[in-house]
Each structure stands twice: as C-alpha cells, then as structure tokens.
Design an enzyme around this catalytic site. Structure first.
Site, PDB file in Angstrom:
ATOM      1  N   LYS A 128       1.696  55.080  55.201  1.00 21.59           N
ATOM      2  CA  LYS A 128       0.865  54.649  56.327  1.00 21.59           C
ATOM      3  C   LYS A 128       1.098  55.655  57.437  1.00 21.59           C
ATOM      4  O   LYS A 128       2.211  55.783  57.944  1.00 21.59           O
ATOM      5  CB  LYS A 128       1.227  53.234  56.807  1.00 21.59           C
ATOM      6  CG  LYS A 128       0.421  52.154  56.149  1.00 21.59           C
ATOM      7  CD  LYS A 128      -1.007  52.136  56.643  1.00 21.59           C
ATOM      8  CE  LYS A 128      -1.957  51.496  55.650  1.00 21.59           C
ATOM      9  NZ  LYS A 128      -2.549  52.437  54.712  1.00 21.59           N
ATOM     10  N   GLU A 142       0.823  59.119  46.672  1.00 20.66           N
ATOM     11  CA  GLU A 142       1.570  57.878  46.918  1.00 20.66           C
ATOM     12  C   GLU A 142       2.049  57.199  45.639  1.00 20.66           C
ATOM     13  O   GLU A 142       1.283  56.999  44.701  1.00 20.66           O
ATOM     14  CB  GLU A 142       0.699  56.893  47.713  1.00 20.66           C
ATOM     15  CG  GLU A 142       1.428  55.612  48.085  1.00 20.66           C
ATOM     16  CD  GLU A 142       0.646  54.720  49.043  1.00 20.66           C
ATOM     17  OE1 GLU A 142       1.164  53.649  49.399  1.00 20.66           O
ATOM     18  OE2 GLU A 142      -0.483  55.102  49.426  1.00 20.66           O
TER      19      GLU A 142
END
Length: 428
Positions: free
Chosen positions: A248, A232
């Site tokens: 997410k 990420e």
C-alpha cells in the site's frame, strides 16, 4: 510419485527464456519468474509447470472445500489460481458486474512436468508415467528459440470508467468513509480491447522486460492467459510459518537519481500512504490470527520502501505460526481476498466497491501460485497484469488505488494511470 533429476545450468537467464518458449506447446502452463529480485523469502528463481495430469476447475460455490479435498488427496505439486470472486463463498456476497473474460473462478492442475531453477541449479520433477521423456525434453528446451513475431493488428484500448465518472465514484466513496461505513477501500477500473488478436508470449516477454517484478507469471489454460508483472506477494507458507507482504503506497520512478530519491523519500514520509499501509497491515494481522498459534502474529517490517523499475512501493511484512488444526487451504480461505485489494472493514468495503465498480474483477486481484506435496505454498497478488481470452478475442487490464479520508479524487486517478503505464506500453 515423481522422478527427480538435477542439472547444472551455465546461463540461467537464457535457460529461463528457452523454458518459456518450449512450454508454449502445452495446454496448461504456469511460469513463475522472480527476475532475480533480492527478497528474503524467495525459494526459487524460476518455476515452470506444464501439462495437466489431473485438474480442478470450479465456480465460487464451495471452492475452498473443493481445493482442500484436491490438495489433500493428490499430496503433490499443484499450480493454479484463486479469482477475486471467491469472496462470494467466503462471505455472503455476490458479483453481477460485466465480465468480458469469462475465466473459471478457481483453476488448479497437477502437472506432469516441473522445472525448478535456483541460481545455476535446475531440478526436474516428472511424474513416473513420463519419466522417460526427461532427457529428450531437456535437449529440446536448450535448442528452443523464439520465433519471429507477427504483428496481429492494432488494439483499440478503451477505458471502462471516464475520468469524470471516476471522480464522481471516488466522491461517493469518500462519503461512505465520512459516515463511517469504511476506513479505506481499493477501487479498481478496467481498460480493455475487443476483437483483440495478440501474441501472449510476446506480450509477456515485453511486460516482464520493462517491469522485472519479483512475482511475474505467464499462465495459460488452453485459450485463457494471464501475463503478470506483479510486485506483490499475497501469502507464503513454509513449514508452520505463514508470510504476508501487502503493498500500500506508490510513487513514481525518475531517471534522474536526485529526483528519484526525492520521490522515494516523499513516499516513505507521506502520512496518507503510511496510514493506508498501517490500516491494511492491521487487517492482515487480524486475518492471520484466525489460523495462527496464540501470540504468534508478528509485524516483521512496517512501511518499508522497495524500488521496482516502474515505481517505488511501500510494503509491510507480517508473519504467523499456523495452528496444526488448520489446513493450508484454511489459511487461504480465512485471509482471502487479500486486504491490500479490498480495504477495511473488509465485508462492508467489498459490498461498496462491488456496487461502484463496473467490471467483475475475476482473476485480477486474485492470486496465482502453487502448493508443494507437503502443503507449503506461495501465491502472488494479481496486479500489473494483462488478461486475455483468445477465444473471445478480449484483452483486459485493471488498476486501482486505495481511497482514504485524505484522498483527492484527481490524484487517485493519476495514480491509476501511473500503474497502467506498463500495460498500455506493452499493448500499444
């Protein structure tokens, strides 16, 4: 001032490993590896920075102001990290949970020696005070070889929160959601081992091999280590453009292509996972707006599925144009901690999870990255990572998942174990 020298590298993958091995002699090391993962916003395949000329180490008090002064004074390359507990200087918050790692809240250094690799092209940037070492160092690097690793003893990895306690805590969080205290929260738990003797380089190489994540990091500050296989990006600045890519949504990879595609499509269409991602995308849009030119915040990708070796992930991309009145560190301060590791609304969530979690997060769910001399930057999110304090002989990794009104505590627990799999495997 720096001298800049260019080299052609015939075998970049081999050279990356040689760079990493060579770097171990230095007190300060940041090694960033994209693992050739295809991504639109990549500037380099690999960066190495070693040997501090100057450094900044501080606790959370006024940390972003200190960083702003350091960055504007040096106007040079800086490498380092922001720990999660800088939240306490951004908002009126505190952290009193247990901390077995004892890292500073913020650490950056101005390296004497930098290596930037893109495909076959290597750029070497040395401060003038050591520019006469470039060629001898390069010769040393290309002759570097990994030593045979000794086994340093078996680790007894423990879980800070039992399954029963985890389910109980998630049930409390669902109550907070139902009475309107929050919409979504990222709840984390720690795995740890005491009296731990590990070889950090060996463990990083194993973790990187089985994960091949685009934001992998080997970080060393004397006897403190981060071994990260992060997928990420937190935040990147290029010129006036700021890019955030929150994750997410997670689903398992399968060796069978049909099963794997079913898992990918399930993630893509799962209403709970999409709701999680959209809520955090909205939070990031709001965070970026604090330093953005009016009307410049834009969602470039929403809920796109990216596949990694261990898991499929749902990622959104949000961009903005920075208003010239704001500095690079202002952008970090007004968006930190990243929404994917907190939840919404941010301040309420951070208070609730601080009460329910049992470990101080520290560098976990913080960020590692760098500033360029002209104020650009790129930072990851510290997840899928092993933290090690060699002096305390304490090793730790944490995992978390997003809790929404649709969460089933047992399923969230299973997601945490899935995320912990690679770190468990490496440490075993």
């Amino acid at each position: 001032m720096r001298v800049s020298i260019h080299k052609h590298i015939a075998n970049p993958e081999q050279f990356k490993q040689q760079l990493l091995v060579w770097s171990q002699q230095f007190r300060e090391v940041v090694f960033l590896d994209s693992n050739s993962y295809p991504q639109e916003y990549s500037s380099f395949d690999c960066l190495l920075a070693v040997d501090a000329f100057t450094s900044l180490k501080t606790d959370f008090e006024n940390a972003f102001d200190d960083l702003k002064q350091y960055q504007t004074t040096t106007k040079d390359w800086l490498f380092g990290y922001l720990s999660y507990d800088l939240k306490n200087t951004v908002e009126n918050l505190n952290s009193s949970n247990f901390d077995g790692l004892d890292f500073p809240d913020l650490f950056f250094f101005q390296p004497k020696k930098i290596y930037l690799l893109k495909e076959n092209q290597l750029e070497i940037k040395y401060l003038f005070l050591c520019d006469d070492e470039v060629e001898s160092d390069f010769e040393e690097i290309v002759q570097s070889q990994s030593d045979a690793y000794e086994t340093l003893g078996k680790l007894n990895i423990q879980q800070r929160i039992s399954k029963e306690s985890y389910v109980e805590k998630i049930t409390k969080m669902l109550n907070h959601i139902h009475i309107g205290d929050m919409y979504e929260a990222n709840f984390c738990m720690e795995f740890f081992a005491e009296n731990a003797l590990i070889n950090p380089l060996e463990k990083f190489q194993k973790l990187n091999e089985i994960s091949q994540a685009p934001f992998s990091v080997f970080f060393k500050n004397n006897k403190q280590f981060l071994l990260s296989a992060s997928p990420e990006r937190y935040l990147k600045k290029v010129g006036e453009t700021v890019i955030s890519q929150p994750i997410k949504g997670t689903s398992k990879r399968f060796s069978d292509p049909v099963e794997d595609e079913i898992s990918r499509q399930y993630l893509e269409n799962d209403p709970k996972e999409r709701a999680e991602n959209i809520m955090i995308t909205d939070l990031v849009r709001n965070d970026l707006s604090h330093t953005a030119q009016k009307g410049s915040v834009e969602v470039v990708e929403l809920c796109k599925i990216y596949s990694f070796l261990q898991v499929h992930q749902m990622i959104s991309t949000i961009t903005s144009k920075i208003d010239p009145q704001y500095s690079p560190s202002d952008v970090l301060k007004t968006t930190f901690p990243m929404g994917s590791m907190t939840g919404a609304p941010k301040i309420s969530v951070m208070k609730i999870i601080e009460n329910l979690e049992e470990t101080k997060r520290g560098l976990y769910s913080g960020a590692v990255g760098y500033f360029t001399p002209d104020g650009d930057f790129d930072f990851n999110v510290v997840i899928r990572s092993i933290l090690y304090n060699q002096e305390n002989q304490y090793v730790s990794f944490s995992v978390g998942s997003a809790i929404t009104s649709l969460s089933i505590p047992e399923k969230e627990y299973e997601e945490c174990l899935l995320k912990a799999k690679a770190m468990h495997e490496v440490l075993r």
